[in-house]
Design an enzyme around this catalytic site. Structure first.
Site, PDB file in Angstrom:
ATOM      1  N   SER A 103       0.599  -1.187  -0.169  1.00  0.00           N
ATOM      2  CA  SER A 103       0.034  -0.076   0.045  1.00  0.00           C
ATOM      3  C   SER A 103       0.919   1.351  -0.004  1.00  0.00           C
ATOM      4  O   SER A 103       2.061   1.193  -0.282  1.00  0.00           O
ATOM      5  CB  SER A 103      -0.978   0.002   1.277  1.00  0.00           C
ATOM      6  OG  SER A 103      -1.882   0.829   0.971  1.00  0.00           O
ATOM      7  N   GLU A 134       2.538  12.422  -9.310  1.00  0.00           N
ATOM      8  CA  GLU A 134       1.481  11.815 -10.031  1.00  0.00           C
ATOM      9  C   GLU A 134       0.272  11.777  -9.550  1.00  0.00           C
ATOM     10  O   GLU A 134       0.183  11.458  -8.259  1.00  0.00           O
ATOM     11  CB  GLU A 134       2.294  10.478 -10.899  1.00  0.00           C
ATOM     12  CG  GLU A 134       2.123   9.464  -9.967  1.00  0.00           C
ATOM     13  CD  GLU A 134       3.106   8.255 -10.298  1.00  0.00           C
ATOM     14  OE1 GLU A 134       4.341   8.535 -11.039  1.00  0.00           O
ATOM     15  OE2 GLU A 134       2.798   7.138 -10.145  1.00  0.00           O
ATOM     16  N   LYS A 136      -2.875   9.918  -7.739  1.00  0.00           N
ATOM     17  CA  LYS A 136      -3.107   8.546  -7.127  1.00  0.00           C
ATOM     18  C   LYS A 136      -4.533   8.269  -7.603  1.00  0.00           C
ATOM     19  O   LYS A 136      -5.687   8.628  -7.192  1.00  0.00           O
ATOM     20  CB  LYS A 136      -3.271   8.935  -5.569  1.00  0.00           C
ATOM     21  CG  LYS A 136      -3.476   7.660  -4.918  1.00  0.00           C
ATOM     22  CD  LYS A 136      -3.290   7.551  -3.217  1.00  0.00           C
ATOM     23  CE  LYS A 136      -3.861   6.368  -2.569  1.00  0.00           C
ATOM     24  NZ  LYS A 136      -4.699   5.626  -2.811  1.00  0.00           N
ATOM     25  N   ASP A 138      -8.097   6.424  -8.316  1.00  0.00           N
ATOM     26  CA  ASP A 138      -8.798   5.825  -7.335  1.00  0.00           C
ATOM     27  C   ASP A 138      -9.516   4.749  -8.318  1.00  0.00           C
ATOM     28  O   ASP A 138     -10.726   4.780  -8.452  1.00  0.00           O
ATOM     29  CB  ASP A 138      -9.683   6.847  -6.903  1.00  0.00           C
ATOM     30  CG  ASP A 138     -10.531   6.410  -5.795  1.00  0.00           C
ATOM     31  OD1 ASP A 138     -10.466   5.472  -5.239  1.00  0.00           O
ATOM     32  OD2 ASP A 138     -11.469   7.190  -5.158  1.00  0.00           O
ATOM     33  N   TYR A 247       1.815   2.365 -13.282  1.00  0.00           N
ATOM     34  CA  TYR A 247       2.698   3.361 -12.380  1.00  0.00           C
ATOM     35  C   TYR A 247       3.633   2.604 -11.634  1.00  0.00           C
ATOM     36  O   TYR A 247       4.537   3.439 -10.777  1.00  0.00           O
ATOM     37  CB  TYR A 247       1.846   3.903 -11.461  1.00  0.00           C
ATOM     38  CG  TYR A 247       0.851   3.266 -10.457  1.00  0.00           C
ATOM     39  CD1 TYR A 247       1.477   2.510  -9.678  1.00  0.00           C
ATOM     40  CD2 TYR A 247      -0.500   3.462 -10.936  1.00  0.00           C
ATOM     41  CE1 TYR A 247       0.423   1.664  -8.780  1.00  0.00           C
ATOM     42  CE2 TYR A 247      -1.415   2.561  -9.905  1.00  0.00           C
ATOM     43  CZ  TYR A 247      -0.865   1.772  -9.003  1.00  0.00           C
ATOM     44  OH  TYR A 247      -1.850   0.702  -8.256  1.00  0.00           O
ATOM     45  N   LYS A 344      -3.156  12.812   0.289  1.00  0.00           N
ATOM     46  CA  LYS A 344      -4.506  12.731   0.043  1.00  0.00           C
ATOM     47  C   LYS A 344      -5.354  13.967   0.069  1.00  0.00           C
ATOM     48  O   LYS A 344      -4.944  14.765   0.493  1.00  0.00           O
ATOM     49  CB  LYS A 344      -5.083  11.924   1.370  1.00  0.00           C
ATOM     50  CG  LYS A 344      -4.471  10.448   1.575  1.00  0.00           C
ATOM     51  CD  LYS A 344      -4.717   9.370   0.444  1.00  0.00           C
ATOM     52  CE  LYS A 344      -6.299   8.705   0.523  1.00  0.00           C
ATOM     53  NZ  LYS A 344      -6.346   7.651   1.505  1.00  0.00           N
ATOM     54  N   CYS A 438     -47.494  24.082  10.397  1.00  0.00           N
ATOM     55  CA  CYS A 438     -46.267  24.762  10.111  1.00  0.00           C
ATOM     56  C   CYS A 438     -45.601  24.637  11.662  1.00  0.00           C
ATOM     57  O   CYS A 438     -46.335  25.112  12.637  1.00  0.00           O
ATOM     58  CB  CYS A 438     -46.821  26.420  10.028  1.00  0.00           C
ATOM     59  SG  CYS A 438     -45.121  27.401  10.428  1.00  0.00           S
ATOM     60  N   CYS A 441     -45.932  28.471  13.536  1.00  0.00           N
ATOM     61  CA  CYS A 441     -47.391  29.419  13.555  1.00  0.00           C
ATOM     62  C   CYS A 441     -48.550  28.392  13.579  1.00  0.00           C
ATOM     63  O   CYS A 441     -49.738  28.639  13.737  1.00  0.00           O
ATOM     64  CB  CYS A 441     -47.622  30.268  12.644  1.00  0.00           C
ATOM     65  SG  CYS A 441     -47.913  29.758  10.986  1.00  0.00           S
ATOM     66  N   CYS A 456     -46.416  27.067   4.294  1.00  0.00           N
ATOM     67  CA  CYS A 456     -47.145  27.635   5.152  1.00  0.00           C
ATOM     68  C   CYS A 456     -47.592  28.913   4.637  1.00  0.00           C
ATOM     69  O   CYS A 456     -46.864  29.726   3.983  1.00  0.00           O
ATOM     70  CB  CYS A 456     -46.447  28.050   6.427  1.00  0.00           C
ATOM     71  SG  CYS A 456     -47.160  29.229   7.479  1.00  0.00           S
ATOM     72  N   CYS A 461     -46.438  34.618   9.439  1.00  0.00           N
ATOM     73  CA  CYS A 461     -45.970  33.413  10.141  1.00  0.00           C
ATOM     74  C   CYS A 461     -44.625  34.012  10.694  1.00  0.00           C
ATOM     75  O   CYS A 461     -43.770  34.576   9.865  1.00  0.00           O
ATOM     76  CB  CYS A 461     -45.599  32.223   9.242  1.00  0.00           C
ATOM     77  SG  CYS A 461     -44.424  31.148   9.789  1.00  0.00           S
TER      78      CYS A 461
HETATM   79  S1  IVH Z   1       2.740   3.252  -6.278  1.00  0.00           S
HETATM   80  C1  IVH Z   1       5.087  -0.128  -4.272  1.00  0.00           C
HETATM   81  N1  IVH Z   1       1.382   5.072  -7.719  1.00  0.00           N
HETATM   82  O1  IVH Z   1      -2.900   3.357  -4.389  1.00  0.00           O
HETATM   83  C2  IVH Z   1       4.223   0.863  -5.046  1.00  0.00           C
HETATM   84  N2  IVH Z   1       0.086   3.323  -6.265  1.00  0.00           N
HETATM   85  O2  IVH Z   1      -3.454   3.531  -1.417  1.00  0.00           O
HETATM   86  C3  IVH Z   1       3.299   1.197  -4.408  1.00  0.00           C
HETATM   87  N3  IVH Z   1      -2.435   3.705  -6.421  1.00  0.00           N
HETATM   88  O3  IVH Z   1      -1.960   0.217  -3.576  1.00  0.00           O
HETATM   89  C4  IVH Z   1       2.205   1.878  -5.179  1.00  0.00           C
HETATM   90  N4  IVH Z   1      -2.122   5.358  -7.833  1.00  0.00           N
HETATM   91  O4  IVH Z   1      -3.032   0.396  -5.909  1.00  0.00           O
HETATM   92  C5  IVH Z   1       1.409   3.912  -6.701  1.00  0.00           C
HETATM   93  N5  IVH Z   1       0.474   6.489  -9.163  1.00  0.00           N
HETATM   94  C6  IVH Z   1       0.169   5.552  -7.925  1.00  0.00           C
HETATM   95  C7  IVH Z   1      -1.074   5.057  -7.646  1.00  0.00           C
HETATM   96  C8  IVH Z   1      -0.870   3.890  -6.760  1.00  0.00           C
HETATM   97  C9  IVH Z   1      -2.948   4.594  -7.323  1.00  0.00           C
HETATM   98  C10 IVH Z   1      -2.801   2.836  -5.500  1.00  0.00           C
HETATM   99  C11 IVH Z   1      -2.149   1.457  -5.467  1.00  0.00           C
HETATM  100  C12 IVH Z   1      -1.782   1.374  -3.936  1.00  0.00           C
HETATM  101  C13 IVH Z   1      -2.836   2.342  -3.365  1.00  0.00           C
HETATM  102  C14 IVH Z   1      -2.353   2.668  -1.935  1.00  0.00           C
END
Ligand code: IVH
Length: 700
Positions: A103, A134, A136, A138, A247, A344, A438, A441, A456, A461
């Site tokens: 993660s 870059e 993240k 979702d 990525y 985040k 109401c 009133c 009302c 009122c």
């Molecule tokens: S790098 C060891 N880069 O976010 C490499 N993860 O909340 C670690 N995710 O498990 C991941 N965009 O599934 C990386 N640009 C990005 C990402 C990314 C989304 C996800 C990924 C990770 C999760 C963690």
């Protein structure tokens, strides 16, 4: 895995622990945190159906980690802080990942990122760290293994150690190459990580189609993507419009089984460039190479500002050490790489409890149900109260008092209840009963045919009266500074305010004796009230609070009006003949100016010296250079605000519209313009202007 009863108990426990106060002894508290984190992991990773936001989850996780650090005697090997995730579902064969799919650690502000920078500098013993930033994405994580240039396996993240083998499903995604010329690069076998997502626009269209077909709507794009990747029929997967960004490379060896990482592949940016070259969807347009953490922080902030314009859902940015050598020096914890961190974005969705519903009477008598919520943080503000509109809305969303509800706030939009969580019901929830009278009133409520709101109808009122006064003095109306909401309520309760004209008849000497109101503030108030008598008639018309007459309508109605009182003589047909005035507004204005009480109010205002006239030569647009032209402003404007822009367009005879379509003549773009700009360019009929070009156009 968890039955209904356990689910309920764990949700209640989650609510309790979210307060972050250690209510029991530390050991019990830690055990409870472990229990609920395991549960939410299961909801997220196994069911792909989380019931708390990532933000809340991260806070719970952090709470556990902090407590374990402070009380190491209670840290056990089975704690969720000590491993990656959870068990798997059985539908697909389970395959071990070549390297664990970890993660990311989280950060929420620039201080967190600066701390991250400090720790990196220590780990690599250098002051020169180049970072990449870059999005993240979702979506749902995926691992792709290529051997001898062929895609041989795709897997979900699973518990991070093993995942579900979903090769056939991955193969239907056109953004995942079936083969790649890796051998030319000296790579025999490679494992690539990425994220499967659905474009916002595709997701919306899918839901529109489902709505039209009376099918249940998908809750959000992420869960839909996760669900789709685990469907048994890859033909169905192909219909979901899924895309995969890549990525990260977890493993890459040459013909002699020797790693090429840090040899042929030397930096994160270069790795992504190679993948891009080989046909992968690597975020090359999105990635920023930053020479230091300050630049990285700026890149994160820039992206947060334009997040809504980006075509994919992203919940933050990922800051990574660019050099693979330096990454190696940093290493990994059991949970995440030490060389990367997620920044985040502020949560746009949060889960909280609906404590009660109160009914408020608006200035036009409409009764609005207001949900009173357990206070919750959402996109930088604390939300404890939300309008839930009307009876139908409550029924449609099946809202009950005591429900756990998901609330959402995007951009500047007022928070909304998106859905309730029926799974979280304990049986103690009660229906929302709409009043018959109401709440202020006690007059019988009335619901005109075809309208959503109960009303009302008692003009006298007290709640309506107070709301009308608040509206009259508000900034966009008569703009009386010093007479805010609470002051209006106070003066009403004390009997000083009895209706709009009474504002101009306040006993200033008496007011000076009131607590908190000294001589100076009363003089200021008097000055503001006197000043308001000179406001233009468009403001006065808006301030009167006539139904369906907003700011824009008031401006249109008064455009060619020399005296506000003339409206008493206008017929409905004459009103309708005004540009952009429809029958509903026309009738409402006509009714207002033919009501004896309202006529009396106007008379009193006139006697109090309120301006009722305007010089038409002055009121006309200052020029007509933009006559018949439509404008839209997008991106973050540097030269003027959106309101100023609108005023400038209107002053010059033009019109601002809300979307990009064939009707749009000019799109004025500020910094970081996104999807609107793209749409306008695609249309080809819209002229794109910079802010300066726009100003030049109107001679400024
Ligand atoms: S790098 C060891 N880069 O976010 C490499 N993860 O909340 C670690 N995710 O498990 C991941 N965009 O599934 C990386 N640009 C990005 C990402 C990314 C989304 C996800 C990924 C990770 C999760 C963690």
């Amino acid at each position: 895995m968890y039955n209904e009863q356990q689910t309920k108990e764990l949700i209640t426990l989650t609510q309790k622990l979210k307060t972050e106060l250690v209510l029991d002894d530390v050991e019990t508290h830690i055990n409870n945190l472990k229990k609920i984190i395991n549960f939410h992991d299961w909801r997220y990773y196994v069911l792909a159906e989380p019931i708390i936001t990532d933000y809340d989850y991260d806070l719970l996780f952090k709470q556990l980690k902090d407590l374990e650090e402070a009380n190491p005697q209670f840290k056990t090997p089975d704690s969720p802080s000590q491993r990656v995730a959870f068990a798997l579902t059985k539908e697909f064969p389970t395959v071990p990942h070549i390297a664990p799919m970890l993660s990311l650690g989280n950060s929420y502000n620039s201080d967190d990122l600066k701390d991250f920078d400090k720790s990196i500098k220590k780990l690599v013993d250098s002051e020169n760290i180049v970072y990449t930033v870059e999005p993240k994405f979702d979506g749902t994580g995926i691992s792709l293994v290529y051997e001898n240039d062929q895609l041989i396996r795709a897997a979900t993240r699973g518990d991070g150690v093993s995942g579900e083998e979903i090769t056939n499903n991955a193969k239907v995604l056109k953004s995942i190459p079936l083969s790649g010329a890796f051998q030319e690069e000296g790579i025999q076998k490679i494992e690539i990580r990425g994220e499967v997502l659905i474009r916002k626009e595709t997701f919306e269209k899918m839901n529109q189609a489902r709505q039209a077909a009376n099918e249940k709507l998908f809750a959000n794009a992420r869960n839909t993507a996760a669900g789709a990747m685990r469907m048994q029929d890859s033909g169905e997967v192909a219909k979901r419009g899924l895309e995969a960004f890549v990525y990260y490379v977890g493993y890459a060896v040459d013909g002699q089984d020797k790693t090429v990482l840090r040899k042929q592949l030397t930096s994160h940016h270069q790795t992504l460039e190679l993948l891009y070259k080989l046909g992968f969807k690597a975020p090359m347009n999105e990635i920023t190479v930053c020479q230091n953490i300050e630049e990285a922080i700026q890149a994160c902030k820039d992206w947060e500002a334009k997040r809504d314009d980006y075509p994919y859902e992203i919940d933050g940015m990922v800051v990574k050490v660019n050099s693979l050598d330096q990454q190696e020096m940093c290493g990994y914890t059991a949970h995440h790489p030490r060389w990367a961190i997620a920044y985040k974005f502020k949560a746009k969705e949060a889960t909280t409890k609906l404590l009660n519903v109160e009914f408020q009477v608006g200035r036009t008598g409409a009764i609005t149900p207001v949900a009173k919520l357990e206070p919750v943080h959402l996109a930088g503000v604390t939300v404890s109260s939300i309008s839930i509109h009307n009876e139908e809305y409550i029924q449609e969303k099946d809202i009950h008092i005591g429900d756990m509800v998901v609330i959402e706030r995007s951009g500047d939009v007022i928070p909304q209840i998106v859905r309730v969580i029926p799974d979280a019901r304990t049986g103690e929830e009660t229906p929302v009963i709409f009043p018959k009278n109401c709440p202020d009133c006690a007059t019988d409520l009335y619901r005109p045919e075809g309208e959503a709101a109960w009303r009302c109808v008692n003009q006298k009122c007290p709640s309506q009266l107070v709301e009308r006064l608040i509206h009259y003095v508000s900034r966009d109306a008569m703009d009386i500074e010093g007479l805010g909401k609470s002051q209006v309520k106070r003066f009403y309760d004390l009997g000083y305010l009895t209706g709009i004209p009474s504002i101009y008849d306040l006993p200033y000497d008496e007011l000076k004796g009131l607590e908190g109101l000294g001589e100076r503030s009363v003089i200021k108030l008097e000055t503001a009230i006197v000043k308001s008598t000179e406001q233009p008639i468009a403001r006065l018309l808006y301030a009167l609070g006539i139904r369906h007459v907003g700011k824009g309508t008031a401006k249109r109605l008064t455009k060619k009006l020399a005296n506000l009182e003339d409206l008493k003589n206008w017929t409905i047909e004459e009103l309708e003949a005004i540009e952009d005035i429809g029958p509903i507004v026309a009738k409402s204005v006509h009714d207002y100016f033919h009501d004896a009480d309202n006529i009396a109010t106007l008379q009193l205002l006139k006697e109090a010296g309120i301006n009722m006239t305007q010089d038409l030569a002055e009121a006309a647009p200052s020029s007509n250079v933009l006559a018949d032209k439509t404008f839209l402003f997008t991106g973050s404007l540097q030269e003027f605000s959106r309101n100023e822009a609108k005023a400038m367009v209107e002053d010059n005879g033009g019109k601002v519209i809300s979307g990009v379509s064939k009707k749009l003549n000019y799109l004025v773009v500020g910094a970081n313009a996104g999807s609107k700009l793209k749409k306008a360019q695609d249309l080809g009929t819209v002229e794109i202007l910079t802010e300066t070009e726009f100003l030049e156009m109107i001679g400024k």
